[in-house]
Enzyme design. Structure first.
Site, PDB file in Angstrom:
ATOM      1  N   LEU A 135      40.709  18.455 -35.121  1.00 50.34           N
ATOM      2  CA  LEU A 135      39.418  18.797 -34.529  1.00 50.34           C
ATOM      3  C   LEU A 135      38.861  20.033 -35.226  1.00 50.34           C
ATOM      4  O   LEU A 135      39.481  21.098 -35.225  1.00 50.34           O
ATOM      5  CB  LEU A 135      39.570  19.073 -33.030  1.00 50.34           C
ATOM      6  CG  LEU A 135      40.075  17.920 -32.156  1.00 50.34           C
ATOM      7  CD1 LEU A 135      40.186  18.369 -30.706  1.00 50.34           C
ATOM      8  CD2 LEU A 135      39.153  16.708 -32.270  1.00 50.34           C
ATOM      9  N   ASP A 136      37.698  19.871 -35.848  1.00 48.50           N
ATOM     10  CA  ASP A 136      37.006  20.978 -36.495  1.00 48.50           C
ATOM     11  C   ASP A 136      36.025  21.570 -35.494  1.00 48.50           C
ATOM     12  O   ASP A 136      35.200  20.844 -34.923  1.00 48.50           O
ATOM     13  CB  ASP A 136      36.286  20.490 -37.750  1.00 48.50           C
ATOM     14  CG  ASP A 136      37.254  19.852 -38.738  1.00 48.50           C
ATOM     15  OD1 ASP A 136      38.401  20.323 -38.813  1.00 48.50           O
ATOM     16  OD2 ASP A 136      36.861  18.892 -39.424  1.00 48.50           O
ATOM     17  N   VAL A 137      36.110  22.872 -35.286  1.00 43.12           N
ATOM     18  CA  VAL A 137      35.458  23.504 -34.140  1.00 43.12           C
ATOM     19  C   VAL A 137      34.614  24.681 -34.599  1.00 43.12           C
ATOM     20  O   VAL A 137      35.004  25.435 -35.496  1.00 43.12           O
ATOM     21  CB  VAL A 137      36.524  23.985 -33.131  1.00 43.12           C
ATOM     22  CG1 VAL A 137      35.878  24.703 -31.963  1.00 43.12           C
ATOM     23  CG2 VAL A 137      37.368  22.813 -32.646  1.00 43.12           C
TER      24      VAL A 137
END
Length: 256
Positions: A135-137
């Protein structure tokens, strides 16, 4: 007591490895460059795991997957640590290719919102322990949002995506802060403290540039590992010194 992990990340694009800063890439060299200039084969003595991600963007050449897999084979010839491979997994056959080249785990990002059944299918065939959801946040309004497609497309809140990842069979979750990526200024502890409780390990990535950054985050009970892609800070004696320092301070870090 589960051991905390020190993890190194390599970003691959079109035959070369790159540095990443806020998801903008800077080419640094190919496999031979890593092996000769940075004595990359010695890295396995000091890290717990290696992640290699194909971050190629746009249309790929027909042989690009083969070149990527060949590069991995070259790098891993004398390195004996668990390996996660990710990037471009659109079918279970793509995942199979990575397991064939030596992956212990595959990492998937796009599928969590666009094709979650693919994650379930891979987990069912190879086991949940072999599946990492990435997950890129980044900060969005007053909270944090998760993104796919190299940080371009927002898909929901971090909490919702973590719950979704756990629900479809992920064995672990890799959380990368786009805002901190490549800065070497420290990980986003506020983000990591805000994560919901889950039953699977969480790896934190984005911003680690000094041993104290690892110490801060690995001291958190909800974080299983810290990953860094900062080549110039840690290749050479960097990981040796990092592990020695952490093992003296944290009882659940593997000693040399």
């Amino acid at each position: 007591m589960l051991k905390k992990r020190i993890i190194f990340v390599l970003f691959y694009q079109n035959g070369y490895f790159h540095l990443s800063r806020n998801f903008s890439l800077q080419k640094v060299g190919d496999c031979n460059w890593l092996l000769e200039k940075f004595r990359f084969s010695s890295i396995g003595d000091y890290i717990d795991e290696l992640i290699i991600l194909d971050v190629s963007r746009g249309p790929s050449a027909p042989d690009s997957r083969k070149y990527f897999c060949d590069s991995i084979s070259m790098l891993m010839k004398n390195i004996f640590v668990p390996l996660t491979i990710g990037g471009g997994i659109r079918t279970i056959s793509d995942a199979h290719d990575y397991f064939q080249v030596g992956a212990d785990k595959v990492s998937m990002n796009w599928a969590i919102s666009e094709k979650p059944k693919l994650i379930s299918d891979v987990a069912e065939k190879y086991g949940s322990q072999a599946v990492t959801v990435s997950l890129d946040v980044r900060l969005y309004n007053d909270g944090y949002a998760a993104y796919i497609n190299y940080g371009r497309d927002r898909v929901g809140s971090v909490s919702d995506m973590i719950s979704a990842a756990e629900g479809v069979g992920a064995g672990e979750i890799l959380i990368t802060s786009i805002d901190q990526d490549g800065t070497g200024a420290g990980l986003d502890s506020k983000l990591l403290k805000s994560l919901p409780n889950v039953s699977v390990p969480i790896i934190a990535c984005g911003g680690a540039g000094k041993p104290e950054h690892f110490f801060e985050i690995l001291s958190m009970t909800n974080i299983s590992g810290v990953a860094t892609g900062n080549l110039f800070n840690f290749i050479g004696t960097g990981f040796l010194e990092l592990r020695r320092d952490l093992a003296e301070s944290l009882p659940n870090v593997r000693k040399l």
